[in-house]
Structures are given as structure tokens and as C-alpha cells.
Scaffold this active site. Structure first.
Site, short mmCIF file in Angstrom:
data_model
loop_
_atom_site.label_atom_id
_atom_site.label_comp_id
_atom_site.label_asym_id
_atom_site.label_seq_id
_atom_site.Cartn_x
_atom_site.Cartn_y
_atom_site.Cartn_z
N GLU A 142 -6.43 -10.53 -1.52
CA GLU A 142 -7.25 -10.29 -0.32
C GLU A 142 -8.71 -10.15 -0.70
O GLU A 142 -9.43 -9.28 -0.19
CB GLU A 142 -6.77 -9.01 0.42
CG GLU A 142 -5.31 -9.07 0.81
CD GLU A 142 -4.82 -7.85 1.59
OE1 GLU A 142 -5.65 -7.06 2.08
OE2 GLU A 142 -3.59 -7.69 1.71
N HIS A 146 -10.42 -5.66 -2.59
CA HIS A 146 -11.49 -5.41 -1.61
C HIS A 146 -12.55 -4.57 -2.33
O HIS A 146 -12.46 -3.35 -2.40
CB HIS A 146 -10.94 -4.64 -0.40
CG HIS A 146 -9.94 -5.39 0.40
ND1 HIS A 146 -10.28 -6.52 1.13
CD2 HIS A 146 -8.62 -5.20 0.60
CE1 HIS A 146 -9.19 -6.96 1.75
NE2 HIS A 146 -8.17 -6.20 1.44
N GLU A 171 0.81 -1.24 0.00
CA GLU A 171 0.00 0.00 0.00
C GLU A 171 0.83 1.28 0.00
O GLU A 171 0.58 2.19 0.79
CB GLU A 171 -0.94 -0.01 1.21
CG GLU A 171 -1.87 -1.22 1.21
CD GLU A 171 -2.83 -1.23 2.39
OE1 GLU A 171 -2.62 -0.49 3.35
OE2 GLU A 171 -3.81 -2.01 2.33
N ASP A 190 -12.43 -9.83 -1.15
CA ASP A 190 -13.75 -9.85 -0.50
C ASP A 190 -14.63 -8.86 -1.25
O ASP A 190 -14.15 -7.89 -1.82
CB ASP A 190 -13.71 -9.61 1.01
CG ASP A 190 -12.97 -8.35 1.45
OD1 ASP A 190 -12.76 -7.45 0.62
OD2 ASP A 190 -12.61 -8.28 2.63
N ASN A 248 2.11 -5.24 -3.11
CA ASN A 248 0.70 -5.53 -2.85
C ASN A 248 -0.05 -4.23 -2.59
O ASN A 248 0.44 -3.37 -1.84
CB ASN A 248 0.61 -6.45 -1.61
CG ASN A 248 -0.74 -7.07 -1.38
OD1 ASN A 248 -1.28 -7.72 -2.27
ND2 ASN A 248 -1.29 -6.88 -0.18
C1 XIL Z 1 -6.63 -6.06 8.04
C2 XIL Z 1 -7.02 -7.22 8.94
O1 XIL Z 1 -7.96 -8.03 8.26
C3 XIL Z 1 -7.61 -6.71 10.23
O2 XIL Z 1 -7.80 -7.78 11.14
C4 XIL Z 1 -6.70 -5.65 10.86
O3 XIL Z 1 -7.35 -5.09 11.98
C5 XIL Z 1 -6.36 -4.57 9.87
O4 XIL Z 1 -5.78 -5.15 8.71
N1 XIL Z 1 -5.07 -4.47 3.45
C6 XIL Z 1 -4.12 -5.32 3.95
C7 XIL Z 1 -4.45 -6.19 5.11
O5 XIL Z 1 -3.03 -5.44 3.38
O6 XIL Z 1 -3.32 -6.41 5.93
C8 XIL Z 1 -5.57 -5.62 5.93
O7 XIL Z 1 -5.92 -6.57 6.93
C9 XIL Z 1 -6.75 -5.28 5.05
C10 XIL Z 1 -6.37 -4.25 4.02
#
Ligand code: XIL
Length: 299
Positions: free
Chosen positions: A235, A206, A127, A237, A169
């Protein structure tokens, strides 16, 4: 095939999930996870605040719990994440300049030494790009150490473990027309042209009403892969878990030979960091949702 992992393996891909150490005592959770998935990303356990809570004092207890569970179930592991503005321990938040630069290098070396030869991928940098439409870097204490911090992180990582694939990422880089996507693309192109060691790009994916899935995601994956990196959905969702959108994302990965796999960000809706969005493939009772069937059928 009757599981996500076996279905993905038909095309040589993996199907992964985020695993939380704190849920490994929940047998409903471990039953589903152990059956369905072939890749594990520790949800929080390999982040900077977890692995180096005090400067120079490393703690791999929770990371190893997730790692050992995965290996005992025949799964591979994606390390997440070594250099990030988020979830920094307090001591790191207070650092800047050359002290922070050296702390980042020491952190990468310390964590990668512990997991050397054990992991399939590392999210080396997470990020690092801005959401402001500029296509530029995110402002952070790491960015303030100099624009070269990302390539320093990747060069350090390669020297620490030459056998693990090194990934960048990020989120909101799925839409090809977004400035953020173009910024990351230009960085990867530059790294490849100058020999900075980068092997893969992870698209967090996401998706929600504010950052929806766009059918040009496939173009994005193809264009990054054409630079000579593997790509992965890291990741996933989807707010509301539309079966159609889940199938579209799956088909986008399958259409790109260098798309090596898909990871969903949790097992059941109740395990999700965004549980109110019910964004995952299993409901809180552990039952398969329509999105699960859509993905399985697409694989
Ligand atoms: C999130 C986790 O799911 C949570 O449990 C935590 O509180 C915050 O981080 N991008 C990422 C992940 O790279 O590490 C994040 O995970 C979600 C967004």
C-alpha cells in the site's frame, strides 16, 4: 521499459495500484491505471462491510467491478481483506465470542468461494498487531475471541481456496527495530514452525513524518523472506513523494528475491486516502511526478 508494470516485469515482479470502483468511469484515471500497472488491489470493495453488509447476505457487485476491470486489462488481483478490526459492518461490530468466531469463518468461506481460483493473493488478516510498543496483539473484538483467531483464519482460508497465496498484511512493520515488526515476525516464525498455512507478508508502507522510511526496511524484507514467505510492498504512499525515498523502497524490494512486487495506494494524488500529503506517483492532472521517474529508473 516505459511503464511501471513492464519495468517491474523485467525482474519477474509486478507493479500494482489500489483501484476504486467509483473511479472506473473517469477515463483519465483508467487510462493511467490501464497503462502502468499489472496488479490491482480493490481499495474498499472486498472489505467486510462491502461484501457482507448483512450477516449471511453477500454482495460482490463492487468487488466484481474492480475484478472484471483488472482482468479485462490483463492484470492480476489481490483480495483485501477477510479478517480485520476495521470496516466491519454494524452487525459484526456487535458480535463477540463464539458467534463472532463463527461469523469470521463464515465470512472467509463465503467471500473466498465467490473468488475461488480467480485471485493471486488474499490479505487474509489485516492489521492485527498493536501500535503501543508492546509487540503484542491489537485489542479488538476478533482478538477477544481468542489468540488463535489468526491461525483459524489462515487455516479456514487454505481450505476454502488452496490455489491463492495467503498473506498477513500490516503497517508500521517496515522498521526492523520496531516492537510491532518483531511481534509479526515472531508470529510468522511460529506459524511456519507449526505448519499454519501462510504464504506471504504484506508491508503496507504508508510512510510519513510520524512513521518515516528507514533504510533497515531491506533487512526486514530479507529476514521475513528467510522464514519462507513471499514479501510484498502492498500500500505504498510517501508523504511528499520524495523521489529518493521512492527509489530506496523500490531498490529494497529488488534486493530481495522473494519480494514479489510493489503496489502503490492509488493512482493520482487526488485519488489518495491522504490526498493532502500528495503521496503518489501522478499529480491531480495525471502528470508523472519526479517520484514516478525515480521508481521507473530504479526498476
Ligand atoms: C483505506 C482506503 O484507502 C480508504 O478509502 C478508506 O476510507 C479507509 O481505508 N490500511 C489498509 C487499507 O489496509 O485498507 C486502508 O485503505 C488504508 C490503511
Amino acid at each position: 521499459a516505459s511503464t511501471l508494470g513492464a519495468a517491474a516485469a523485467q525482474s519477474g515482479r509486478y507493479f500494482g495500484t489500489a483501484i476504486a470502483a467509483g473511479r472506473l468511469g473517469d477515463s483519465a484515471y483508467t487510462t493511467i491505471a490501464g497503462r502502468e500497472f499489472t496488479m490491482v488491489t480493490p481499495e474498499n470493495e472486498m472489505k467486510i462491510d462491502a461484501t457482507e453488509p448483512q450477516q449471511g447476505q453477500f454482495n460482490f457487485t463492487a468487488g466484481d467491478q474492480v475484478y472484471n476491470w483488472a482482468v479485462q486489462h490483463g492484470m492480476r488481483v489481490r483480495g483485501h481483506t477477510l479478517a480485520w478490526h476495521g470496516q466491519q459492518p454494524g452487525w459484526m461490530q456487535g458480535l463477540g465470542g463464539s458467534a463472532l468466531r463463527q461469523a469470521m469463518i463464515n465470512h472467509i468461506n463465503g467471500v473466498m468461494a465467490h473468488y475461488k481460483g480467480k485471485l493471486a493473493y488474499w490479505d487474509v488478516v489485516n492489521e492485527a498487531f498493536a501500535d503501543d510498543g508492546s509487540g503484542g496483539r491489537r485489542q479488538s473484538n476478533l482478538q477477544a475471541t481468542g489468540n488463535d483467531w489468526i491461525e483459524v483464519a489462515f487455516r479456514t482460508a487454505r481450505a476454502a481456496d488452496s490455489g491463492v497465496k495467503l498473506c498477513y498484511n500490516d503497517y508500521n512493520i517496515e522498521n526492523w527495530n520496531a516492537a510491532k515488526t518483531q511481534g509479526v515476525y515472531n508470529m510468522v516464525r511460529d506459524f511456519k514452525s507449526r505448519g499454519v498455512p501462510i504464504d506471504c507478508v504484506g508491508f503496507q508502507s504508508h510512510f510519513n513524518s510520524g512513521s518515516p522510511y528507514n533504510s533497515n526496511f531491506r533487512t526486514t524484507l530479507q529476514n521475513f523472506a528467510a522464514l519462507g514467505v513471499d514479501v510484498a510492498i502492498t500500500e505504498l504512499d510517501i508523504q511528499g513523494a520524495s523521489p529518493t525515498t521512492y527509489a530506496n523502497v523500490t531498490n529494497d524490494c529488488l534486493a530481495v528475491s522473494r519480494c514479489v512486487g510493489i503496489t502503490v495506494w492509488g493512482v493520482r494524488d487526488t485519488d489518495s486516502w491522504r490526498s493532502a500529503d500528495t503521496p503518489l506517483l501522478f499529480d491531480g492532472n495525471g502528470s508523472k511526478k519526479p517520484a514516478y521517474t525515480a521508481v521507473l529508473d530504479a526498476l
